[in-house]
Write an enzyme that holds these catalytic residues in place. Structure first.
Site, PDB file in Angstrom:
ATOM      1  N   ASP A 110     -11.502  32.937  -9.161  1.00  0.00           N
ATOM      2  CA  ASP A 110     -10.136  32.731  -8.662  1.00  0.00           C
ATOM      3  C   ASP A 110      -9.260  33.812  -9.289  1.00  0.00           C
ATOM      4  O   ASP A 110      -8.878  33.716 -10.458  1.00  0.00           O
ATOM      5  CB  ASP A 110      -9.605  31.343  -9.068  1.00  0.00           C
ATOM      6  CG  ASP A 110     -10.021  30.256  -8.112  1.00  0.00           C
ATOM      7  OD1 ASP A 110      -9.999  30.489  -6.897  1.00  0.00           O
ATOM      8  OD2 ASP A 110     -10.367  29.158  -8.584  1.00  0.00           O
TER       9      ASP A 110
ATOM     10  N   ARG B 148      -7.785  35.581 -13.653  1.00  0.00           N
ATOM     11  CA  ARG B 148      -8.673  35.264 -14.781  1.00  0.00           C
ATOM     12  C   ARG B 148      -8.801  36.395 -15.784  1.00  0.00           C
ATOM     13  O   ARG B 148      -8.995  36.143 -16.961  1.00  0.00           O
ATOM     14  CB  ARG B 148     -10.069  34.886 -14.265  1.00  0.00           C
ATOM     15  CG  ARG B 148     -10.090  33.728 -13.274  1.00  0.00           C
ATOM     16  CD  ARG B 148      -9.400  32.491 -13.793  1.00  0.00           C
ATOM     17  NE  ARG B 148      -9.521  31.382 -12.848  1.00  0.00           N
ATOM     18  CZ  ARG B 148      -8.725  30.324 -12.849  1.00  0.00           C
ATOM     19  NH1 ARG B 148      -7.739  30.237 -13.736  1.00  0.00           N
ATOM     20  NH2 ARG B 148      -8.894  29.352 -11.966  1.00  0.00           N
TER      21      ARG B 148
ATOM     22  N   ARG C 245       2.487  31.056  -5.772  1.00  0.00           N
ATOM     23  CA  ARG C 245       1.196  31.530  -5.243  1.00  0.00           C
ATOM     24  C   ARG C 245       1.306  31.795  -3.737  1.00  0.00           C
ATOM     25  O   ARG C 245       0.463  32.506  -3.179  1.00  0.00           O
ATOM     26  CB  ARG C 245       0.099  30.513  -5.518  1.00  0.00           C
ATOM     27  CG  ARG C 245      -0.176  30.283  -6.988  1.00  0.00           C
ATOM     28  CD  ARG C 245      -1.031  29.035  -7.201  1.00  0.00           C
ATOM     29  NE  ARG C 245      -2.380  29.195  -6.668  1.00  0.00           N
ATOM     30  CZ  ARG C 245      -3.229  28.180  -6.509  1.00  0.00           C
ATOM     31  NH1 ARG C 245      -2.866  26.933  -6.796  1.00  0.00           N
ATOM     32  NH2 ARG C 245      -4.442  28.400  -6.034  1.00  0.00           N
TER      33      ARG C 245
ATOM     34  N   LYS D  27      -6.916  29.961   1.814  1.00  0.00           N
ATOM     35  CA  LYS D  27      -6.850  28.600   1.278  1.00  0.00           C
ATOM     36  C   LYS D  27      -5.398  28.151   1.213  1.00  0.00           C
ATOM     37  O   LYS D  27      -4.501  28.991   1.134  1.00  0.00           O
ATOM     38  CB  LYS D  27      -7.518  28.522  -0.094  1.00  0.00           C
ATOM     39  CG  LYS D  27      -6.883  29.424  -1.166  1.00  0.00           C
ATOM     40  CD  LYS D  27      -7.700  29.414  -2.442  1.00  0.00           C
ATOM     41  CE  LYS D  27      -6.974  30.158  -3.545  1.00  0.00           C
ATOM     42  NZ  LYS D  27      -7.758  30.266  -4.783  1.00  0.00           N
ATOM     43  N   HIS D  28      -5.119  26.841   1.330  1.00  0.00           N
ATOM     44  CA  HIS D  28      -6.030  25.697   1.374  1.00  0.00           C
ATOM     45  C   HIS D  28      -5.801  25.005   2.716  1.00  0.00           C
ATOM     46  O   HIS D  28      -4.751  24.406   2.916  1.00  0.00           O
ATOM     47  CB  HIS D  28      -5.746  24.727   0.234  1.00  0.00           C
ATOM     48  CG  HIS D  28      -5.773  25.377  -1.129  1.00  0.00           C
ATOM     49  ND1 HIS D  28      -4.683  26.046  -1.654  1.00  0.00           N
ATOM     50  CD2 HIS D  28      -6.763  25.468  -2.055  1.00  0.00           C
ATOM     51  CE1 HIS D  28      -4.990  26.500  -2.872  1.00  0.00           C
ATOM     52  NE2 HIS D  28      -6.244  26.167  -3.140  1.00  0.00           N
TER      53      HIS D  28
ATOM     54  N   HIS E 195      -5.404  18.632  -8.337  1.00  0.00           N
ATOM     55  CA  HIS E 195      -6.226  18.674  -9.545  1.00  0.00           C
ATOM     56  C   HIS E 195      -6.213  17.325 -10.263  1.00  0.00           C
ATOM     57  O   HIS E 195      -7.205  16.938 -10.898  1.00  0.00           O
ATOM     58  CB  HIS E 195      -5.725  19.753 -10.507  1.00  0.00           C
ATOM     59  CG  HIS E 195      -5.939  21.152 -10.024  1.00  0.00           C
ATOM     60  ND1 HIS E 195      -5.065  21.774  -9.179  1.00  0.00           N
ATOM     61  CD2 HIS E 195      -6.945  22.036 -10.268  1.00  0.00           C
ATOM     62  CE1 HIS E 195      -5.504  23.008  -8.918  1.00  0.00           C
ATOM     63  NE2 HIS E 195      -6.640  23.178  -9.562  1.00  0.00           N
TER      64      HIS E 195
ATOM     65  N   ASP F  21     -13.216  22.959  -2.015  1.00  0.00           N
ATOM     66  CA  ASP F  21     -12.520  23.216  -3.271  1.00  0.00           C
ATOM     67  C   ASP F  21     -13.320  22.516  -4.371  1.00  0.00           C
ATOM     68  O   ASP F  21     -14.294  21.798  -4.108  1.00  0.00           O
ATOM     69  CB  ASP F  21     -11.080  22.716  -3.198  1.00  0.00           C
ATOM     70  CG  ASP F  21     -10.141  23.445  -4.160  1.00  0.00           C
ATOM     71  OD1 ASP F  21     -10.653  24.103  -5.096  1.00  0.00           O
ATOM     72  OD2 ASP F  21      -8.916  23.350  -3.992  1.00  0.00           O
TER      73      ASP F  21
END
Length: 361
Positions: A64, A72, A147, A177-178, A190, A260
């Site tokens: 990601d 990351r 985002r 996504k999503h 999450h 996901d």
């Protein structure tokens, strides 16, 4: 080896352990997703990716790496990429916003962003990033927030199309996504099970519109762990109505579909029942996913949940609870890069890369 390797797993550290190698050799494992804990520097990341490919040459090495707060790798030369909202703001408020010039510059900047993102990852051996986010910024979702490119589905589509072009220049596939949209639901999947009460017509005309407009450009799609009760009582990633009837048949999408992360709270409840990762993965594959992800389980009890998942998916296959799909495997393999990656030192001197850096917002 089965004709279908749908499982995407994670590893615990910066090197491959004997146990990691055993899991990678499992015939149902088709890829690895990396996180910040798998990073110390570029040399280490490059060596790790090389070791993964040595064990499993066809493994899809994923991450990601969107830009902004979801990136990351940020040190040892990696460019700090802007959040996607910065591209939308350049479109709306940049010089020439009233004439359309700002929109064109924003699209050029999006292509540059995609190229830098893809080229830097590929120089270190990473095959694929789960990007871009196509969710619309309705203003209420903290987990999406900056985002998202923008609120307007047309802006999102054009900026995403430009970013996809940059990724392709770097030899990297993409993932929208999503699906059909996580930007309206306030809850974070999450830790909760988000619900979006809007009707199908509204969703198709607004949040899901980029998926239809980009159906010939997207390599893959990741559905949301969001329930849209006026369409289906299941979250989109477990819904044949969403994945087969709407995404594939109505919108014409031909690429790969990833679940996901199945460890998220939004993936652990299906029609009011708590499900295990194996049950969730089987449901996702039955609904139309080609690949399923289970993240961060290598850190728990020395990876016991991951071992249980591998065993459970093998048992489910033997019991014919899900069917291997040659078409799904072909879609997975199609995401692997087909052009050689440019070594890091060569990339740093490449005119296209240097020019792209100067275009980033």
């Amino acid at each position: 080896m089965t004709p279908h390797a749908p499982l995407i797993i994670d590893i615990a550290g910066t090197t491959l352990t004997k146990t990691d190698k055993q899991r990678l050799r499992h015939p149902l494992v088709g890829g690895v997703i990396l996180f910040g804990r798998n990073w110390s520097d570029r040399q280490q990341l490059t060596k790790l990716c090389r070791k993964i490919k040595k064990v499993r040459p066809d493994a899809l090495i994923c991450v990601d790496h969107e830009g902004g707060r979801v990136q990351r790798f940020k040190t040892d030369g990696f460019t700090h990429l802007p959040p996607m909202r910065a591209l939308g703001e350049l479109w709306l408020t940049g010089e020439g916003a009233d004439t359309g010039a700002a929109a064109l510059r924003a699209c050029n900047a999006a292509t540059a962003t995609g190229y830098v993102l893809g080229a830097e990852l590929r120089a270190c051996g990473v095959d694929f990033s789960f990007a871009p986010v196509l969710d619309l910024d309705h203003g209420g979702s903290g987990v999406i927030g900056d985002r998202a490119f923008a609120r307007d589905a047309r802006m999102v589509t054009l900026l995403a199309q430009a970013l996809l072009h940059g990724l392709r220049q770097a030899g990297m596939a993409n993932c929208g996504k999503h699906f059909p949209g996580h930007g309206y639901a306030v809850a974070d999947s999450h830790v909760d099970v988000p619900v979006d009460e809007r009707p199908l017509a509204t969703l198709l005309a607004d949040d899901a519109a980029p998926y239809g407009w980009l159906s010939a450009s997207l390599s893959s799609v990741m559905p949301a762990h969001v329930i849209y009760p006026q369409v289906d009582n299941r979250p989109a990633g477990f819904s044949a109505r969403w994945l087969q009837d709407i995404l594939r048949r109505e919108l014409g999408f031909q690429g790969a579909v990833f679940s996901d992360d199945l460890s998220m709270a939004g993936a652990r409840q299906i029609e009011g029942r708590t499900v295990s990762p194996t049950e969730a993965a089987v449901a996702a594959l039955q609904a139309g996913c080609d690949m399923v992800l289970l993240c961060n389980q290598s850190l728990v009890d020395d990876g016991a949940p991951l071992e249980a998942w591998l065993d459970g998916m093998t048992e489910a296959l033997l019991k014919h609870q899900w069917r291997p799909s040659t078409a799904s495997e072909q879609r997975r393999l199609a995401l692997l890069p087909t052009m050689p990656a440019q070594p890091w030192d060569d990339l740093m001197c490449e005119p296209r890369y240097i020019h792209a850096l100067g275009l980033l917002p």
